[in-house]
Design a protein around this motif. Structure first.
Motif, PDB file in Angstrom:
ATOM      1  N   HIS A   1      -6.565  -0.524   4.430  1.00  0.00           N
ATOM      2  CA  HIS A   1      -6.891  -0.087   5.797  1.00  0.00           C
ATOM      3  C   HIS A   1      -7.493  -1.236   6.610  1.00  0.00           C
ATOM      4  CE1 HIS A   1      -7.650   3.544   3.075  1.00  0.00           C
ATOM      5  NE2 HIS A   1      -6.420   3.665   3.528  1.00  0.00           N
TER       6      HIS A   1
ATOM      7  N   ASP B   1       0.449   2.880   3.381  1.00  0.00           N
ATOM      8  CA  ASP B   1      -0.177   4.115   2.875  1.00  0.00           C
ATOM      9  C   ASP B   1       0.851   5.221   2.629  1.00  0.00           C
ATOM     10  OD1 ASP B   1      -2.298   5.510   1.858  1.00  0.00           O
ATOM     11  OD2 ASP B   1      -3.500   5.442   3.674  1.00  0.00           O
TER      12      ASP B   1
ATOM     13  N   HIS C   1       0.844  -1.208   0.000  1.00  0.00           N
ATOM     14  CA  HIS C   1       0.000   0.000   0.000  1.00  0.00           C
ATOM     15  C   HIS C   1       0.877   1.255   0.000  1.00  0.00           C
ATOM     16  CE1 HIS C   1      -3.680   2.102   2.082  1.00  0.00           C
ATOM     17  NE2 HIS C   1      -3.130   2.870   1.161  1.00  0.00           N
TER      18      HIS C   1
ATOM     19  N   HIS D   1      -9.270   0.464  -2.652  1.00  0.00           N
ATOM     20  CA  HIS D   1      -8.855   1.572  -1.791  1.00  0.00           C
ATOM     21  C   HIS D   1      -9.877   2.701  -1.885  1.00  0.00           C
ATOM     22  CE1 HIS D   1      -6.668   4.960  -0.226  1.00  0.00           C
ATOM     23  NE2 HIS D   1      -5.583   4.241   0.004  1.00  0.00           N
TER      24      HIS D   1
ATOM     25  N   HIS E   1       1.563   4.962  -2.601  1.00  0.00           N
ATOM     26  CA  HIS E   1       0.976   5.694  -3.721  1.00  0.00           C
ATOM     27  C   HIS E   1       1.978   6.565  -4.476  1.00  0.00           C
ATOM     28  CE1 HIS E   1      -2.936   4.467  -2.293  1.00  0.00           C
ATOM     29  NE2 HIS E   1      -2.683   4.964  -1.106  1.00  0.00           N
TER      30      HIS E   1
HETATM   31 ZN   LIG Z   1      -3.714   4.726   0.626  1.00  0.00          ZN
END
Ligand SMILES: [Zn+2]
Length: 371
Positions: free
Chosen positions: A251, A317, A34, A201, A36
Motif C-alpha cells: 500500500h 492487491d 501484490h 502487509h 493474494h
Molecule cells: Zn493485499
C-alpha cells in the motif's frame, strides 16, 4: 495431506512472459508484486480453533462492513482460490507475472505454534502448487509462523530452498508484539542471509478502538500499521543491524511517505529517539521498497521523488476491492515519470529483486520519455 515433495516445476528458476498475451499497446514487462491466494486447506485446518476475537479486523468493524465483506467474499470466491480466473484477469490487465502471497487473513499468528506451522505449510504448498502449474506466469511468496520464531526460520528456509519461493509475506505485528522484538532477530538474520524479499502487509490494526466505523480498520488501520511496524524496525535498530534486508511495504508504505521529516528532526533534536540508531531514520527508509497501491498519480510521483523509481514496484492487491484493476494505466497516468521510471516500476525492479528473467522482447526501451 498433499503438502510434501513438490514437483520440480514448482521451483520457478526462470520465468517468461507470454508475449502473445501482452495487452495491445503495452510495451513494458509487468510484474504484480501484490496479489493474494486463499488456501482452503489451511482454512479447514484452522477453522475449528479460530475465535473472531483473535483477528483485529473482525473485532474493529461494524455490520455494514461485514455485509460488504461477505458480498466481496462471494464475488471473488474463485479468483482468490484458483489460478484460471486470475490468468484471465492478468491478461485483461496486462500483467505478465503475478507474485502470489497468502491472503493476509491467513497469517494465523493467533494459533498455537504447531497449528501455526501446519497452517503456514498448507498455505505455502498451495501457492507452490499453483506456481508449479503455471511457472511462466506466477512466482511465490510464502508465510511463516512468526509466533514461533524457530519454526518461522525453518519454514522460511523450506519456502526458499524447497519450494523455490522468492521470499515471504509477513504481517505488521505478531499478536500485538513488534517486529523489532529480540525474539525475531534470528528471523531477520535468516531473511538477510537468504537474500529474499520480505513483503510486509498489514491485516487491520491492534489499535482499532476508534476505527470500527466506515471500514477505518482498513482505510486508516492498514497504513497506520505499516507506518508503526516500519518505524519500530528503524528506531529499534533492526534495519541498522541487517542492512542488506530487502523489504517491500504494501500500500505504498502506508503513511511513511507523508511525513518522514518529523523522524529526522526528532532524531537530531532528542536523545530518546536515537537510543539504538546512529543514522538518520530516512536513511533506512530509503532502503525499503514500496508498491504502487496509492490510487493517485500525484502520490505515486511523490513516492518516486522520495525513494526513487528503483524502489517502487507495481502492486494491485488482487483480487480485493481495495485494489487497482488497471495498474498499467495507473502508472502511465503519472505523467511526471519518465519511460525508464515506468519500465522499472512496472516490472524491471521486481525482476531484479526477485531474480525473474525478463524476456528479450520486454527488455527496457532506452528512449527517454517513452511510455
Ligand atoms: Zn493485499
Amino acid at each position: 495431506m498433499f503438502h510434501t515433495c513438490l514437483p520440480a516445476a514448482a521451483r520457478p528458476t526462470t520465468l517468461r512472459a507470454p508475449a502473445a498475451k501482452a495487452r495491445r499497446g503495452k510495451r513494458h514487462f509487468t510484474v504484480d508484486i501484490h496479489a493474494h491466494l486463499f488456501s482452503i486447506e489451511a482454512d479447514a485446518l484452522t477453522k475449528p480453533h479460530f475465535k473472531p476475537s483473535d483477528e483485529t479486523f473482525l473485532v474493529f468493524s461494524n455490520e455494514a462492513t461485514r455485509e460488504v465483506n461477505r458480498k466481496q467474499e462471494a464475488r471473488i470466491h474463485d479468483q482468490v482460490r484458483l489460478p484460471e480466473p486470475r490468468l484471465i484477469d492478468m491478461d485483461a490487465r496486462g500483467i505478465d507475472i503475478q507474485v502470489i502471497s497468502p491472503s493476509p487473513h491467513q497469517y494465523h499468528y493467533w494459533a498455537e505454534p504447531e497449528l501455526g506451522r501446519q497452517a503456514a505449510q498448507l498455505c505455502n504448498d498451495r501457492i507452490a502448487e499453483v506456481v508449479g502449474q503455471h511457472p511462466d506466469r506466477f512466482a511465490g511468496l510464502g508465510t511463516v509462523p512468526l509466533q514461533a520464531p524457530e519454526m518461522a526460520i525453518a519454514e522460511l528456509e523450506r519456502c526458499v530452498k524447497q519450494l523455490g519461493f522468492r521470499g515471504v509475506e509477513i504481517g505488521t505485528n505478531v499478536r500485538g508484539g513488534e517486529l523489532s522484538d529480540a525474539r525475531l532477530r534470528p528471523f531477520w538474520a535468516k531473511a538477510q542471509e537468504l537474500g529474499v524479499l520480505v513483503f510486509m502487509h498489514p491485516a487491520g490494526t491492534t489499535e482499532g478502538r476508534r476505527l470500527a466505523e466506515h471500514y477505518f480498520v482498513n482505510l486508516i488501520g492498514n497504513p497506520l500499521e505499516s507506518t508503526l511496524a516500519v518505524s519500530h524496525l528503524i528506531f529499534g535498530g533492526v534495519l541498522d543491524a541487517y542492512p542488506r534486508l530487502k523489504i517491500c511495504v504494501a500500500h505504498g508504505g502506508g503513511y511513511l511517505a507523508s511525513y518522514p521529516g518529523r523522524f529526522d528532526h526528532a532524531h537530531a533534536a532528542r536523545s530518546d529517539c536515537r537510543l539504538l540508531i546512529k543514522k538518520r531514520p530516512s536513511t533506512y527508509l530509503k532502503k525499503l521498497y514500496f508498491d504502487t497501491l496509492v490510487f493517485t498519480p500525484e502520490q505515486l510521483e511523490h513516492l518516486v521523488r522520495l525513494y526513487g523509481s528503483d524502489h517502487v514496484l507495481l502492486g494491485t492487491d488482487y483480487p480485493f476491492d481495495m485494489g487497482d484493476e488497471d495498474p498499467v494505466g495507473f502508472i502511465a497516468s503519472a505523467t511526471r515519470l519518465t519511460g525508464a521510471d515506468r519500465a522499472a516500476i512496472m516490472g524491471l525492479n521486481a525482476a531484479k529483486l526477485l531474480k525473474i528473467r525478463v524476456p528479450m522482447a520486454k527488455k527496457p526501451v532506452r528512449k527517454r520519455g517513452s511510455n
